[in-house]
Design a protein around this motif. Structure first.
Motif, PDB file in Angstrom:
ATOM      1  N   TRP A 298       0.833  -1.199   0.000  1.00 42.75           N
ATOM      2  CA  TRP A 298       0.000   0.000   0.000  1.00 42.75           C
ATOM      3  C   TRP A 298       0.869   1.251   0.000  1.00 42.75           C
ATOM      4  N   LEU A 299       1.951   1.232   0.773  1.00 42.32           N
ATOM      5  CA  LEU A 299       2.863   2.367   0.789  1.00 42.32           C
ATOM      6  C   LEU A 299       3.434   2.623  -0.610  1.00 42.32           C
ATOM      7  N   LEU A 300       3.781   1.551  -1.311  1.00 45.74           N
ATOM      8  CA  LEU A 300       4.320   1.699  -2.660  1.00 45.74           C
ATOM      9  C   LEU A 300       3.230   2.143  -3.634  1.00 45.74           C
ATOM     10  N   LEU A 301       2.010   1.654  -3.439  1.00 51.78           N
ATOM     11  CA  LEU A 301       0.907   2.075  -4.296  1.00 51.78           C
ATOM     12  C   LEU A 301       0.679   3.577  -4.185  1.00 51.78           C
ATOM     13  N   ARG A 302       0.718   4.108  -2.963  1.00 53.06           N
ATOM     14  CA  ARG A 302       0.534   5.548  -2.772  1.00 53.06           C
ATOM     15  C   ARG A 302       1.621   6.330  -3.496  1.00 53.06           C
ATOM     16  N   ALA A 303       2.834   5.774  -3.502  1.00 53.58           N
ATOM     17  CA  ALA A 303       3.927   6.440  -4.215  1.00 53.58           C
ATOM     18  C   ALA A 303       3.682   6.433  -5.722  1.00 53.58           C
ATOM     19  N   VAL A 304       3.245   5.293  -6.253  1.00 56.88           N
ATOM     20  CA  VAL A 304       2.978   5.188  -7.686  1.00 56.88           C
ATOM     21  C   VAL A 304       1.835   6.116  -8.092  1.00 56.88           C
ATOM     22  N   GLN A 305       0.848   6.269  -7.216  1.00 58.90           N
ATOM     23  CA  GLN A 305      -0.283   7.160  -7.502  1.00 58.90           C
ATOM     24  C   GLN A 305       0.077   8.634  -7.379  1.00 58.90           C
ATOM     25  N   GLY A 306       1.283   8.926  -6.928  1.00 61.09           N
ATOM     26  CA  GLY A 306       1.696  10.306  -6.760  1.00 61.09           C
ATOM     27  C   GLY A 306       1.166  10.954  -5.507  1.00 61.09           C
ATOM     28  N   LYS A 307       0.662  10.154  -4.564  1.00 60.28           N
ATOM     29  CA  LYS A 307       0.104  10.686  -3.315  1.00 60.28           C
ATOM     30  C   LYS A 307       1.169  10.902  -2.248  1.00 60.28           C
ATOM     31  N   SER A 308       2.329  10.289  -2.411  1.00 58.47           N
ATOM     32  CA  SER A 308       3.426  10.418  -1.449  1.00 58.47           C
ATOM     33  C   SER A 308       4.745  10.356  -2.208  1.00 58.47           C
ATOM     34  N   PRO A 309       5.803  10.959  -1.670  1.00 55.92           N
ATOM     35  CA  PRO A 309       7.110  10.899  -2.327  1.00 55.92           C
ATOM     36  C   PRO A 309       7.588   9.456  -2.462  1.00 55.92           C
ATOM     37  N   VAL A 310       8.101   9.097  -3.613  1.00 57.88           N
ATOM     38  CA  VAL A 310       8.517   7.717  -3.888  1.00 57.88           C
ATOM     39  C   VAL A 310       9.602   7.271  -2.929  1.00 57.88           C
ATOM     40  N   ASP A 312      10.554   8.434   0.016  1.00 57.86           N
ATOM     41  CA  ASP A 312      10.106   8.351   1.407  1.00 57.86           C
ATOM     42  C   ASP A 312       9.299   7.079   1.642  1.00 57.86           C
ATOM     43  N   ASN A 313       8.394   6.770   0.740  1.00 53.66           N
ATOM     44  CA  ASN A 313       7.564   5.592   0.933  1.00 53.66           C
ATOM     45  C   ASN A 313       8.335   4.297   0.695  1.00 53.66           C
ATOM     46  N   LYS A 314       9.371   4.340  -0.133  1.00 55.45           N
ATOM     47  CA  LYS A 314      10.231   3.153  -0.272  1.00 55.45           C
ATOM     48  C   LYS A 314      10.923   2.852   1.056  1.00 55.45           C
ATOM     49  N   LYS A 315      11.384   3.900   1.735  1.00 60.65           N
ATOM     50  CA  LYS A 315      12.012   3.702   3.044  1.00 60.65           C
ATOM     51  C   LYS A 315      11.013   3.160   4.057  1.00 60.65           C
ATOM     52  N   LYS A 316       9.784   3.702   4.038  1.00 65.43           N
ATOM     53  CA  LYS A 316       8.750   3.216   4.954  1.00 65.43           C
ATOM     54  C   LYS A 316       8.395   1.759   4.652  1.00 65.43           C
ATOM     55  N   ALA A 317       8.362   1.413   3.368  1.00 60.43           N
ATOM     56  CA  ALA A 317       8.056   0.032   2.991  1.00 60.43           C
ATOM     57  C   ALA A 317       9.139  -0.926   3.480  1.00 60.43           C
ATOM     58  N   ILE A 318      10.398  -0.509   3.386  1.00 61.57           N
ATOM     59  CA  ILE A 318      11.497  -1.341   3.885  1.00 61.57           C
ATOM     60  C   ILE A 318      11.378  -1.521   5.396  1.00 61.57           C
ATOM     61  N   GLN A 319      11.042  -0.438   6.108  1.00 61.29           N
ATOM     62  CA  GLN A 319      10.850  -0.540   7.562  1.00 61.29           C
ATOM     63  C   GLN A 319       9.700  -1.483   7.907  1.00 61.29           C
ATOM     64  N   ALA A 320       8.608  -1.407   7.137  1.00 51.93           N
ATOM     65  CA  ALA A 320       7.467  -2.298   7.386  1.00 51.93           C
ATOM     66  C   ALA A 320       7.860  -3.751   7.148  1.00 51.93           C
ATOM     67  N   LEU A 321       8.603  -4.017   6.074  1.00 48.61           N
ATOM     68  CA  LEU A 321       9.057  -5.377   5.790  1.00 48.61           C
ATOM     69  C   LEU A 321       9.979  -5.896   6.889  1.00 48.61           C
ATOM     70  N   ARG A 322      10.833  -5.015   7.406  1.00 48.61           N
ATOM     71  CA  ARG A 322      11.744  -5.438   8.475  1.00 48.61           C
ATOM     72  C   ARG A 322      10.958  -5.825   9.725  1.00 48.61           C
ATOM     73  N   ARG A 323       9.905  -5.089  10.040  1.00 51.23           N
ATOM     74  CA  ARG A 323       9.074  -5.447  11.198  1.00 51.23           C
ATOM     75  C   ARG A 323       8.384  -6.786  10.989  1.00 51.23           C
TER      76      ARG A 323
END
Length: 568
Positions: A298-310, A312-323
């Protein structure tokens, strides 16, 4: 032991280990669906192992992933550390370096269990309502001065949550991508809590219905968000199995609702406890979802949709995967997975940009798909399923189990039988196929409804005929319409209109469910129980003809095969 082509989940998984070792490899193939089916045939030849086999349709129905975007086929072997951290070498004619990742047990169990509680609470409402409608309508058990409800008011009590679910489904279509799966499920849990408490403490009929509507909106959000969160956070190789197992949680909730109803049926004001007990269950769901990370996809989808910086959301996605995967997962593995998912989502989103209006669902191949999927979920409801479940206790009382507690106890047995038959269907659908289970199950439903009608007309001296008919109905439904309708819906729509098509199928399901549940009580009073079950039996005959003539067999077919061979 050469078992790298199967997914092994040994029985001690839940108790004997704190983590699992996942060894994944990539092997190029021109036909991933055919290759996966070949792997499964080898896996089934190994005896004495506990295994879940994930079919290609279950894998292909992966949200946000374009089927053609994946250039590799991933295979998974899961073993607990308690059994030894054995690494299986996966050879596959071509190769590339093996990518190894550590999945914590939480990556498999927790992202499934807490969202699945949303389904359990939906099922609980079905089971609890069966006893609560008797309690709230009883002069001696209601504990209120407004117990004399009309058949229309009683229908609103039973179907109020379903009208709310219909509204929740529409709401989810509009705001789900904005909220994200995790926040959507936390919101659903909050609505479950508020709805259960408002209903449990309702001082009058109007407040009771408001509470039922609030709870229903939670159902609509949970039924939308739960499968998405499960699909987007669990290991992809067992994603299809976990989504199918969610149906068992719904049935488990029904059984639990019957159990609570049987315990509280003789208590004055027992309906308040039946409805209110959903609140602590929903609190567990809320706390559990709060502890889980957002969906990385979902974080990556928001980035692709232009709703969030790519970035920043890639970093958040990596953090989510690590958890999810645990601290032992390497940065390279996490980064590679995020990049691959980002590329897949971009490919899928590019295709979806040409979807146009929702009316394209009613054109060409999409119309054929909606006829099949929408027809199945419609017949799933108008053959009487909501009525048999929501009014099971009332039917049993009429059948001769005069004490409310006796009828509630038999409802528990029905719920247990429903649970067992659902398990059979979930683990056999890929072996037996969709059509045989549908044809056999709908035939059983028709016979059961005819038996119920015969009981009320000529066999009313044999109350166990009604109980046997209910068991036959429940068992037949759970090996056919119950799990298979939604499996077919997830498989049959072409990629271009899949999201919109499934949304329409959900609305069709909840809308027809609410309509049948609401109409059953007044129709029963107008036509009588024998004629109402004859009406449902006639509709079941139409459903059987529909399945035989219209519904295709999709067992073993990839989504591309279904779209090119069945929908052309």
């Amino acid at each position: 032991m050469a078992m790298a082509s199967s997914i092994c989940l040994p029985s001690p998984l839940a108790t004997a280990a704190s983590a699992v070792r996942v060894v994944a490899s990539r092997a190029p193939t021109s036909n991933p669906g055919r290759r996966l089916r070949g792997l499964h045939s080898h896996a089934r030849a190994a005896a004495g192992m506990d295994a879940f086999h994930v079919s290609s349709p279950g894998r292909d129905a992966e949200p946000l992933l374009h089927p053609g975007a994946a250039a590799t086929h991933r295979r998974l072997r899961v073993r607990t550390h308690a059994q030894g951290a054995e690494e299986a070498s996966v050879g596959a004619g071509g190769g590339g370096a093996a990518a190894e990742a550590d999945y914590s047990l939480a990556a498999i169990i927790l992202p499934f269990v807490f969202p699945a509680l949303g389904g359990l609470l939906f099922g609980y409402d079905i089971g609890a309502t069966s006893g609560a409608t008797i309690s709230v309508h009883s002069a001696t058990l209601s504990g209120t001065t407004w117990f004399g409800l009309s058949s229309v008011q009683l229908g609103l009590v039973a179907s109020g949550s379903l009208y709310g679910a219909l509204g929740g489904s529409i709401l989810a279509y509009r705001i789900a991508d904005f909220l994200g799966r995790r926040v959507e499920l936390i919101t659903a849990a909050g609505l479950y809590i508020s709805g259960a408490l408002v209903t449990g403490f309702a001082p009058n009929f109007v407040v009771l219905i408001i509470g039922r509507l609030l709870y229903g909106i939670g159902i609509g959000l949970a039924m939308h968000g739960a499968p998405l969160y499960i699909a987007e956070t669990c290991p992809p190789q067992i994603r299809g199995t976990l989504i199918s197992l969610k149906e068992l949680f719904i049935v488990l909730g029904i059984l639990f609702g019957y159990l609570v109803g049987s315990l509280e049926i003789d208590v004055v004001g027992g309906w308040r406890y039946m409805f209110g007990f959903g609140a602590p269950l929903a609190a567990i769901m809320a706390v559990g979802m709060w502890t889980l990370p957002p969906s990385p996809r979902w974080l990556l989808l928001r980035a692709v949709q232009g709703k969030s910086p790519v970035e920043d959301n890639k970093k958040k996605a990596i953090q989510a995967l690590r958890r999810l995967k645990g601290p032992s997962a390497s940065d390279k593995v996490l980064t590679d997975e995020v990049e691959n998912n980002l590329a897949s989502i971009r490919a899928a989103y590019a295709d979806q940009e040409s979807e146009g209006s929702i009316f394209q669902v009613f054109e060409g191949a999409s119309l054929k798909a909606f006829t099949i999927g929408g027809g199945l979920v419609l017949f799933q409801q108008i053959t009487g399923q909501p009525s048999v479940l929501y009014y099971a206790t009332s039917i049993l009382q009429t059948a001769g189990f005069s004490a409310a507690s006796d009828a509630a106890k038999v409802s528990i047995l029905i719920g247990l039988f429903k649970f067992l038959m659902t398990g059979f269907a979930v683990f056999k659908v890929d072996d037996l196929g969709r059509r045989p289970l549908l044809i056999g199950g709908v035939s059983g439903i028709t016979i059961a409804l005819l038996l119920l009608a015969a009981y009320y007309k000529i066999l009313n001296g044999f109350p166990y005929v009604a109980v046997g008919a209910l068991l036959l109905y429940v068992g037949s439904y759970q090996v056919s319409f119950g799990p298979i309708s939604w499996l077919m819906v997830s498989e049959i729509f072409p990629l271009r209109t899949r999201g919109r098509g499934i949304s329409l199928a959900v609305l069709t399901n909840f809308g027809s469910n609410a309509l049948v549940t609401f109409a059953f009580s007044p129709l029963q009073g107008y036509l009588g129980p024998a004629n109402i079950f004859l009406l449902f039996a006639a509709i079941s005959v139409l459903a059987l003809v529909f399945v035989i003539l219209i519904v295709p067999e999709t067992k073993g077919l990839s989504l591309e095969d279904i779209e090119s061979k069945i929908l052309k």
